[in-house]
Design a protein around this motif. Structure first.
Motif, PDB file in Angstrom:
ATOM      1  N   MET A   1      31.856 -18.949  78.939  1.00 57.15           N
ATOM      2  CA  MET A   1      32.680 -20.121  78.630  1.00 57.15           C
ATOM      3  C   MET A   1      32.109 -21.016  77.525  1.00 57.15           C
ATOM      4  O   MET A   1      32.864 -21.446  76.629  1.00 57.15           O
ATOM      5  CB  MET A   1      32.913 -20.942  79.903  1.00 57.15           C
ATOM      6  N   PRO A   2      30.800 -21.334  77.508  1.00 53.86           N
ATOM      7  CA  PRO A   2      30.293 -22.225  76.452  1.00 53.86           C
ATOM      8  C   PRO A   2      30.538 -21.709  75.040  1.00 53.86           C
ATOM      9  O   PRO A   2      30.691 -22.501  74.103  1.00 53.86           O
ATOM     10  CB  PRO A   2      28.791 -22.315  76.756  1.00 53.86           C
ATOM     11  N   SER A   3      30.607 -20.401  74.865  1.00 51.08           N
ATOM     12  CA  SER A   3      30.763 -19.833  73.522  1.00 51.08           C
ATOM     13  C   SER A   3      32.208 -19.877  73.022  1.00 51.08           C
ATOM     14  O   SER A   3      32.452 -19.684  71.826  1.00 51.08           O
ATOM     15  CB  SER A   3      30.263 -18.384  73.498  1.00 51.08           C
ATOM     16  N   VAL A   4      33.174 -20.140  73.904  1.00 50.81           N
ATOM     17  CA  VAL A   4      34.587 -20.155  73.493  1.00 50.81           C
ATOM     18  C   VAL A   4      35.237 -21.512  73.701  1.00 50.81           C
ATOM     19  O   VAL A   4      36.373 -21.731  73.285  1.00 50.81           O
ATOM     20  CB  VAL A   4      35.397 -19.083  74.264  1.00 50.81           C
ATOM     21  N   ALA A   5      34.531 -22.449  74.334  1.00 52.69           N
ATOM     22  CA  ALA A   5      35.137 -23.703  74.784  1.00 52.69           C
ATOM     23  C   ALA A   5      35.586 -24.620  73.659  1.00 52.69           C
ATOM     24  O   ALA A   5      36.426 -25.499  73.882  1.00 52.69           O
ATOM     25  CB  ALA A   5      34.163 -24.453  75.691  1.00 52.69           C
ATOM     26  N   ALA A   6      35.086 -24.442  72.453  1.00 52.44           N
ATOM     27  CA  ALA A   6      35.417 -25.358  71.360  1.00 52.44           C
ATOM     28  C   ALA A   6      36.615 -24.912  70.534  1.00 52.44           C
ATOM     29  O   ALA A   6      37.065 -25.641  69.641  1.00 52.44           O
ATOM     30  CB  ALA A   6      34.207 -25.538  70.444  1.00 52.44           C
ATOM     31  N   ASP A   7      37.148 -23.730  70.815  1.00 55.31           N
ATOM     32  CA  ASP A   7      38.264 -23.196  70.041  1.00 55.31           C
ATOM     33  C   ASP A   7      39.446 -22.918  70.961  1.00 55.31           C
ATOM     34  O   ASP A   7      39.331 -22.133  71.898  1.00 55.31           O
ATOM     35  CB  ASP A   7      37.848 -21.919  69.315  1.00 55.31           C
ATOM     36  N   HIS A   8      40.584 -23.559  70.697  1.00 56.06           N
ATOM     37  CA  HIS A   8      41.745 -23.446  71.579  1.00 56.06           C
ATOM     38  C   HIS A   8      42.173 -21.999  71.795  1.00 56.06           C
ATOM     39  O   HIS A   8      42.430 -21.578  72.928  1.00 56.06           O
ATOM     40  CB  HIS A   8      42.911 -24.252  71.001  1.00 56.06           C
ATOM     41  N   PHE A   9      42.262 -21.232  70.738  1.00 58.89           N
ATOM     42  CA  PHE A   9      42.785 -19.869  70.845  1.00 58.89           C
ATOM     43  C   PHE A   9      41.786 -18.937  71.515  1.00 58.89           C
ATOM     44  O   PHE A   9      42.161 -18.102  72.364  1.00 58.89           O
ATOM     45  CB  PHE A   9      43.189 -19.358  69.460  1.00 58.89           C
ATOM     46  N   GLN A  10      40.514 -19.042  71.169  1.00 62.64           N
ATOM     47  CA  GLN A  10      39.495 -18.238  71.840  1.00 62.64           C
ATOM     48  C   GLN A  10      39.414 -18.580  73.320  1.00 62.64           C
ATOM     49  O   GLN A  10      39.285 -17.690  74.170  1.00 62.64           O
ATOM     50  CB  GLN A  10      38.127 -18.458  71.179  1.00 62.64           C
ATOM     51  N   LEU A  11      39.494 -19.869  73.633  1.00 61.68           N
ATOM     52  CA  LEU A  11      39.399 -20.312  75.021  1.00 61.68           C
ATOM     53  C   LEU A  11      40.529 -19.722  75.862  1.00 61.68           C
ATOM     54  O   LEU A  11      40.300 -19.195  76.954  1.00 61.68           O
ATOM     55  CB  LEU A  11      39.432 -21.839  75.081  1.00 61.68           C
ATOM     56  N   ASN A  12      41.758 -19.810  75.363  1.00 61.94           N
ATOM     57  CA  ASN A  12      42.884 -19.320  76.145  1.00 61.94           C
ATOM     58  C   ASN A  12      42.917 -17.798  76.225  1.00 61.94           C
ATOM     59  O   ASN A  12      43.329 -17.237  77.245  1.00 61.94           O
ATOM     60  CB  ASN A  12      44.185 -19.889  75.593  1.00 61.94           C
ATOM     61  N   ALA A  13      42.461 -17.130  75.178  1.00 61.47           N
ATOM     62  CA  ALA A  13      42.346 -15.670  75.242  1.00 61.47           C
ATOM     63  C   ALA A  13      41.315 -15.272  76.298  1.00 61.47           C
ATOM     64  O   ALA A  13      41.512 -14.285  77.036  1.00 61.47           O
ATOM     65  CB  ALA A  13      41.956 -15.110  73.878  1.00 61.47           C
ATOM     66  N   PHE A  14      40.248 -16.046  76.395  1.00 61.51           N
ATOM     67  CA  PHE A  14      39.222 -15.754  77.401  1.00 61.51           C
ATOM     68  C   PHE A  14      39.750 -16.005  78.813  1.00 61.51           C
ATOM     69  O   PHE A  14      39.504 -15.211  79.721  1.00 61.51           O
ATOM     70  CB  PHE A  14      37.970 -16.594  77.134  1.00 61.51           C
TER      71      PHE A  14
ATOM     72  N   GLU B   1      43.090 -29.737  69.387  1.00 67.28           N
ATOM     73  CA  GLU B   1      41.703 -29.779  68.912  1.00 67.28           C
ATOM     74  C   GLU B   1      40.999 -31.048  69.406  1.00 67.28           C
ATOM     75  O   GLU B   1      39.830 -31.003  69.815  1.00 67.28           O
ATOM     76  CB  GLU B   1      41.675 -29.716  67.380  1.00 67.28           C
ATOM     77  N   PHE B   2      41.697 -32.161  69.354  1.00 63.60           N
ATOM     78  CA  PHE B   2      41.145 -33.437  69.830  1.00 63.60           C
ATOM     79  C   PHE B   2      40.751 -33.314  71.296  1.00 63.60           C
ATOM     80  O   PHE B   2      39.675 -33.754  71.706  1.00 63.60           O
ATOM     81  CB  PHE B   2      42.183 -34.546  69.639  1.00 63.60           C
ATOM     82  N   ARG B   3      41.624 -32.731  72.093  1.00 65.61           N
ATOM     83  CA  ARG B   3      41.393 -32.582  73.534  1.00 65.61           C
ATOM     84  C   ARG B   3      40.096 -31.826  73.816  1.00 65.61           C
ATOM     85  O   ARG B   3      39.292 -32.244  74.653  1.00 65.61           O
ATOM     86  CB  ARG B   3      42.587 -31.846  74.143  1.00 65.61           C
ATOM     87  N   LEU B   4      39.880 -30.734  73.103  1.00 64.13           N
ATOM     88  CA  LEU B   4      38.699 -29.907  73.375  1.00 64.13           C
ATOM     89  C   LEU B   4      37.400 -30.594  72.967  1.00 64.13           C
ATOM     90  O   LEU B   4      36.345 -30.310  73.527  1.00 64.13           O
ATOM     91  CB  LEU B   4      38.826 -28.557  72.666  1.00 64.13           C
ATOM     92  N   ARG B   5      37.477 -31.499  72.010  1.00 61.42           N
ATOM     93  CA  ARG B   5      36.267 -32.197  71.574  1.00 61.42           C
ATOM     94  C   ARG B   5      35.618 -32.984  72.709  1.00 61.42           C
ATOM     95  O   ARG B   5      34.406 -33.171  72.737  1.00 61.42           O
ATOM     96  CB  ARG B   5      36.607 -33.179  70.450  1.00 61.42           C
ATOM     97  N   PHE B   6      36.450 -33.449  73.659  1.00 56.89           N
ATOM     98  CA  PHE B   6      35.949 -34.357  74.684  1.00 56.89           C
ATOM     99  C   PHE B   6      35.979 -33.767  76.090  1.00 56.89           C
ATOM    100  O   PHE B   6      35.665 -34.457  77.049  1.00 56.89           O
ATOM    101  CB  PHE B   6      36.770 -35.656  74.654  1.00 56.89           C
ATOM    102  N   GLN B   7      36.343 -32.479  76.211  1.00 61.49           N
ATOM    103  CA  GLN B   7      36.478 -31.913  77.541  1.00 61.49           C
ATOM    104  C   GLN B   7      35.376 -30.937  77.924  1.00 61.49           C
ATOM    105  O   GLN B   7      35.292 -30.522  79.071  1.00 61.49           O
ATOM    106  CB  GLN B   7      37.840 -31.215  77.675  1.00 61.49           C
ATOM    107  N   ASN B   8      34.547 -30.590  76.984  1.00 65.02           N
ATOM    108  CA  ASN B   8      33.512 -29.597  77.277  1.00 65.02           C
ATOM    109  C   ASN B   8      32.503 -30.063  78.319  1.00 65.02           C
ATOM    110  O   ASN B   8      31.871 -29.254  78.997  1.00 65.02           O
ATOM    111  CB  ASN B   8      32.772 -29.203  75.991  1.00 65.02           C
ATOM    112  N   ASP B   9      32.343 -31.386  78.447  1.00 59.89           N
ATOM    113  CA  ASP B   9      31.366 -31.907  79.404  1.00 59.89           C
ATOM    114  C   ASP B   9      31.938 -32.081  80.808  1.00 59.89           C
ATOM    115  O   ASP B   9      31.188 -32.376  81.751  1.00 59.89           O
ATOM    116  CB  ASP B   9      30.815 -33.255  78.914  1.00 59.89           C
ATOM    117  N   ALA B  10      33.247 -31.914  80.973  1.00 63.60           N
ATOM    118  CA  ALA B  10      33.860 -32.057  82.299  1.00 63.60           C
ATOM    119  C   ALA B  10      33.358 -30.950  83.214  1.00 63.60           C
ATOM    120  O   ALA B  10      33.298 -29.787  82.825  1.00 63.60           O
ATOM    121  CB  ALA B  10      35.385 -31.987  82.186  1.00 63.60           C
ATOM    122  N   ASP B  11      32.980 -31.317  84.442  1.00 59.09           N
ATOM    123  CA  ASP B  11      32.409 -30.315  85.335  1.00 59.09           C
ATOM    124  C   ASP B  11      33.365 -29.889  86.443  1.00 59.09           C
ATOM    125  O   ASP B  11      32.974 -29.129  87.329  1.00 59.09           O
ATOM    126  CB  ASP B  11      31.094 -30.820  85.947  1.00 59.09           C
ATOM    127  N   ASN B  12      34.616 -30.355  86.400  1.00 54.65           N
ATOM    128  CA  ASN B  12      35.609 -29.879  87.362  1.00 54.65           C
ATOM    129  C   ASN B  12      37.014 -30.167  86.845  1.00 54.65           C
ATOM    130  O   ASN B  12      37.196 -30.907  85.869  1.00 54.65           O
ATOM    131  CB  ASN B  12      35.399 -30.502  88.750  1.00 54.65           C
TER     132      ASN B  12
END
Length: 320
Positions: free
Chosen positions: A16-29, A265-276
């Motif tokens: 997850m950490p390697s794809v969390a910053a990119d919307h398309f990679q994240l959803n494909a994962f 893109e804005f959303r992902l900038r601030f959501q990576n630190d959420a733990d649930n």
């Protein structure tokens, strides 16, 4: 490849950490994780219950159906099948729900899952259900109807879901009066900007200085494109794909498509630190810089403007 749901969960956590910053990679994962889980659930069910008695499709709804998940997500899914053997597919739906919970997707509080008979039906039963929802036309029944249209097949026969959607569009075309009810369902949007241009924090108990990004900024875009997709018979579930499908007939959407991409893109900038899942849509206003606050206010205003334009368009067409 994977023998247990726990193995899939470990792979999810490691990757997850390697794809969390990119919307398309994240959803494909997310799709990969969920598909491995479904495959394992199908194998377990086949060992216990035998092979599936009929062709079927396992489909995603909600943010997963729209290909718009963030790092954390809950479950929204269903099964449509041929024939009448609901018992087998409910058992499969229960196994999939259990597997997805283990691999990192919370159970849906509203039980929008294939383990619920409402969301695990034969194609003929779903058609009857659609008719019932539209005839009832209550807030909840129209919400269920809208949820179903935000769907895409992850595993199985795509044509089964497509036939179900085509039937839904045909029924809606016969009942244009329902658009006003659908718009009423969608137009409750949490206010994000005050009369003095300030960002408004969520006032629900337990929240302090946080804005609910999904309800305040994200929903106006999603709801506007959902109602247009219904109106034009567009079967695509993703908001971005709906923008693309509608662009030729409604060219004004192009600018708003760029705004929506910026919001993702804005959303992902601030959501990576959420733990649930509970925290993933909450954003502390204090942590935003002056420029970030301006950016968010712009995106909120544009979403509200888009929804208003769509409502005016429906009025011009006589649908409202």
């Amino acid at each position: 490849m994977f023998q247990t749901y726990e193995e899939i969960r470990q792979w999810r956590n490691e990757t997850m950490p390697s794809v969390a910053a990119d919307h398309f990679q994240l959803n494909a994962f997310h799709d990969q994780v969920m598909n491995h889980t479904v495959q394992l659930a199908k194998e377990k069910t086949a060992k216990e219950q035998g092979i599936p008695p009929a062709p079927f499709a396992f489909f995603l709804m909600g943010s997963a159906g729209r290909y718009e998940q963030s790092v954390w997500s809950d479950q929204d899914h269903g099964i449509v099948f041929k024939g009448a053997d609901q018992k087998y597919f409910l058992h499969l739906g229960e196994e999939i729900s259990r597997g997805l919970e283990i691999t990192g997707y919370e159970l849906c509080e509203g039980r929008v899952m294939a383990s619920n008979p409402l969301w695990c039906q034969s194609i003929d039963s779903f058609k009857k259900q659609i008719t019932k929802w539209l005839e009832e036309a209550s807030w909840q029944s129209l919400r269920n109807f809208s949820i179903l249209l935000d769907s895409r097949v992850l595993n199985g026969k795509e044509e089964l879901l497509l036939e179900t959607k085509r039937y839904a569009f045909s029924r809606l075309e016969e009942e244009p009066r329902l658009y006003s009810r659908l718009v009423e369902n969608f137009e409750f949007i949490k206010k994000g900007i005050g009369v003095f241009g300030q960002l408004l924090p969520d006032q629900r108990q337990g929240l302090r200085g946080e804005i609910h990004l999904k309800e305040t900024a994200y929903f106006p875009y999603v709801n506007a494109l959902r109602i247009l997709a219904m109106r034009k018979g567009v079967s695509a579930a993703s908001t971005l794909n709906r923008f693309i499908s509608l662009a030729d007939t409604l060219p004004f959407l192009k600018d708003y498509e760029q705004d929506f991409l910026q919001l993702l893109e804005f959303r992902l900038r601030f959501q990576n630190d959420a733990d649930n899942y509970g925290k993933v849509h909450l954003l502390s206003i204090e942590q935003l810089s002056r420029n970030e606050k301006q950016e968010l206010k712009y995106l909120i205003k544009r979403g509200n403007q888009l929804f208003d334009k769509v409502r005016c368009l429906l009025k011009e067409e006589g649908a409202l």
